[in-house]
Design a protein around this motif. Sequence first.
Motif, short mmCIF file in Angstrom:
data_model
loop_
_atom_site.label_atom_id
_atom_site.label_comp_id
_atom_site.label_asym_id
_atom_site.label_seq_id
_atom_site.Cartn_x
_atom_site.Cartn_y
_atom_site.Cartn_z
N ALA A 94 0.81 -1.22 0.00
CA ALA A 94 0.00 0.00 0.00
C ALA A 94 0.85 1.27 0.00
O ALA A 94 0.31 2.36 0.11
CB ALA A 94 -0.93 0.00 1.21
N PHE A 95 2.16 1.13 -0.12
CA PHE A 95 3.04 2.30 -0.17
C PHE A 95 4.22 2.01 -1.09
O PHE A 95 4.55 0.87 -1.36
CB PHE A 95 3.54 2.68 1.24
N ARG A 96 4.84 3.08 -1.57
CA ARG A 96 6.03 3.00 -2.41
C ARG A 96 6.93 4.18 -2.09
O ARG A 96 6.45 5.27 -1.81
CB ARG A 96 5.68 3.04 -3.89
N PHE A 97 8.22 3.95 -2.12
CA PHE A 97 9.19 5.03 -1.98
C PHE A 97 10.53 4.57 -2.54
O PHE A 97 10.74 3.38 -2.76
CB PHE A 97 9.32 5.51 -0.53
N VAL A 98 11.42 5.51 -2.77
CA VAL A 98 12.75 5.19 -3.29
C VAL A 98 13.68 4.98 -2.09
O VAL A 98 13.98 5.93 -1.36
CB VAL A 98 13.30 6.32 -4.19
N PRO A 99 14.13 3.76 -1.86
CA PRO A 99 15.02 3.49 -0.73
C PRO A 99 16.41 4.11 -0.95
O PRO A 99 16.81 4.36 -2.08
CB PRO A 99 15.14 1.97 -0.70
N LEU A 100 17.11 4.31 0.15
CA LEU A 100 18.47 4.82 0.11
C LEU A 100 19.34 3.98 -0.82
O LEU A 100 19.27 2.75 -0.80
CB LEU A 100 19.05 4.81 1.53
N ALA A 101 20.11 4.63 -1.66
CA ALA A 101 21.04 4.00 -2.60
C ALA A 101 20.33 3.26 -3.75
O ALA A 101 20.94 2.45 -4.43
CB ALA A 101 22.01 3.06 -1.88
N GLN A 102 19.05 3.52 -3.96
CA GLN A 102 18.31 2.93 -5.07
C GLN A 102 17.79 4.05 -5.97
O GLN A 102 17.76 5.21 -5.57
CB GLN A 102 17.14 2.09 -4.55
N GLU A 103 17.38 3.69 -7.17
CA GLU A 103 16.90 4.70 -8.12
C GLU A 103 15.41 4.62 -8.40
O GLU A 103 14.84 5.56 -8.93
CB GLU A 103 17.69 4.59 -9.43
N GLN A 104 14.79 3.49 -8.07
CA GLN A 104 13.37 3.33 -8.37
C GLN A 104 12.57 3.10 -7.09
O GLN A 104 13.06 2.50 -6.13
CB GLN A 104 13.18 2.16 -9.32
N ALA A 105 11.33 3.55 -7.13
CA ALA A 105 10.42 3.35 -5.99
C ALA A 105 10.09 1.87 -5.85
O ALA A 105 10.01 1.14 -6.84
CB ALA A 105 9.15 4.16 -6.19
N MET A 106 9.93 1.44 -4.61
CA MET A 106 9.61 0.04 -4.32
C MET A 106 8.51 -0.02 -3.28
O MET A 106 8.38 0.87 -2.44
CB MET A 106 10.84 -0.67 -3.77
N SER A 107 7.75 -1.10 -3.32
CA SER A 107 6.75 -1.36 -2.29
C SER A 107 7.44 -2.08 -1.12
O SER A 107 8.60 -2.49 -1.23
CB SER A 107 5.63 -2.24 -2.85
N GLY A 108 6.71 -2.28 -0.05
CA GLY A 108 7.26 -3.02 1.07
C GLY A 108 7.66 -4.43 0.68
O GLY A 108 8.70 -4.93 1.10
N GLY A 109 6.83 -5.09 -0.12
CA GLY A 109 7.15 -6.44 -0.57
C GLY A 109 8.41 -6.48 -1.43
O GLY A 109 9.24 -7.39 -1.29
N GLU A 110 8.55 -5.48 -2.30
CA GLU A 110 9.75 -5.41 -3.14
C GLU A 110 11.00 -5.13 -2.30
O GLU A 110 12.08 -5.65 -2.60
CB GLU A 110 9.58 -4.34 -4.21
N LEU A 111 10.85 -4.34 -1.25
CA LEU A 111 11.98 -4.10 -0.35
C LEU A 111 12.45 -5.39 0.31
O LEU A 111 13.65 -5.62 0.45
CB LEU A 111 11.59 -3.10 0.74
N MET A 112 11.50 -6.21 0.72
CA MET A 112 11.88 -7.49 1.34
C MET A 112 12.68 -8.34 0.35
O MET A 112 13.68 -8.96 0.72
CB MET A 112 10.64 -8.26 1.79
N GLN A 113 12.28 -8.36 -0.92
CA GLN A 113 13.02 -9.11 -1.94
C GLN A 113 14.42 -8.53 -2.14
O GLN A 113 15.39 -9.28 -2.25
CB GLN A 113 12.26 -9.10 -3.26
N LEU A 114 14.52 -7.21 -2.17
CA LEU A 114 15.82 -6.55 -2.33
C LEU A 114 16.74 -6.89 -1.16
O LEU A 114 17.90 -7.28 -1.36
CB LEU A 114 15.63 -5.04 -2.42
N TYR A 115 16.24 -6.78 0.04
CA TYR A 115 17.07 -6.99 1.22
C TYR A 115 17.37 -8.46 1.51
O TYR A 115 18.26 -8.77 2.28
CB TYR A 115 16.47 -6.29 2.44
N GLU A 116 16.64 -9.38 0.88
CA GLU A 116 16.98 -10.81 0.98
C GLU A 116 18.39 -11.06 0.45
O GLU A 116 19.06 -12.00 0.86
CB GLU A 116 15.99 -11.67 0.18
N ARG A 117 18.83 -10.21 -0.49
CA ARG A 117 20.16 -10.37 -1.10
C ARG A 117 21.24 -9.56 -0.39
O ARG A 117 22.39 -9.57 -0.80
CB ARG A 117 20.10 -9.98 -2.57
N ASP A 118 20.87 -8.84 0.65
CA ASP A 118 21.82 -8.01 1.39
C ASP A 118 22.34 -8.78 2.60
O ASP A 118 21.58 -9.09 3.51
CB ASP A 118 21.14 -6.71 1.84
N ALA A 119 23.62 -9.08 2.60
CA ALA A 119 24.21 -9.91 3.67
C ALA A 119 24.00 -9.31 5.06
O ALA A 119 23.79 -10.04 6.03
CB ALA A 119 25.70 -10.11 3.40
#
Length: 91
Positions: free
Chosen positions: A41-66
Amino acid sequence: QEKLHQNICRKRSLVAIGTHDLDALDASSGALKYDAREPDAFRFVPLAQEQAMSGGELMQLYERDAQLKKYLPLIRDAPRYPLVLDAQERV
């Protein structure tokens, strides 16, 4: 910031601290709003990223962050994620 997270914040299980660009916020009302919304239900551009992401997309992104992936279980399955919003409802 990391030392605070590891010690006083109990490895982010008690609290997490974030930094924000105050110039990018609309603080004309003088207040920021703390809220919780469904992950998609929300989107924003996270730090060090160029495109807006939803909360679900953030979880996918951070799954790859050690460093960050170990903290995902704190909110990943929650029905709502905590947010700080400005006067225009921007994250």
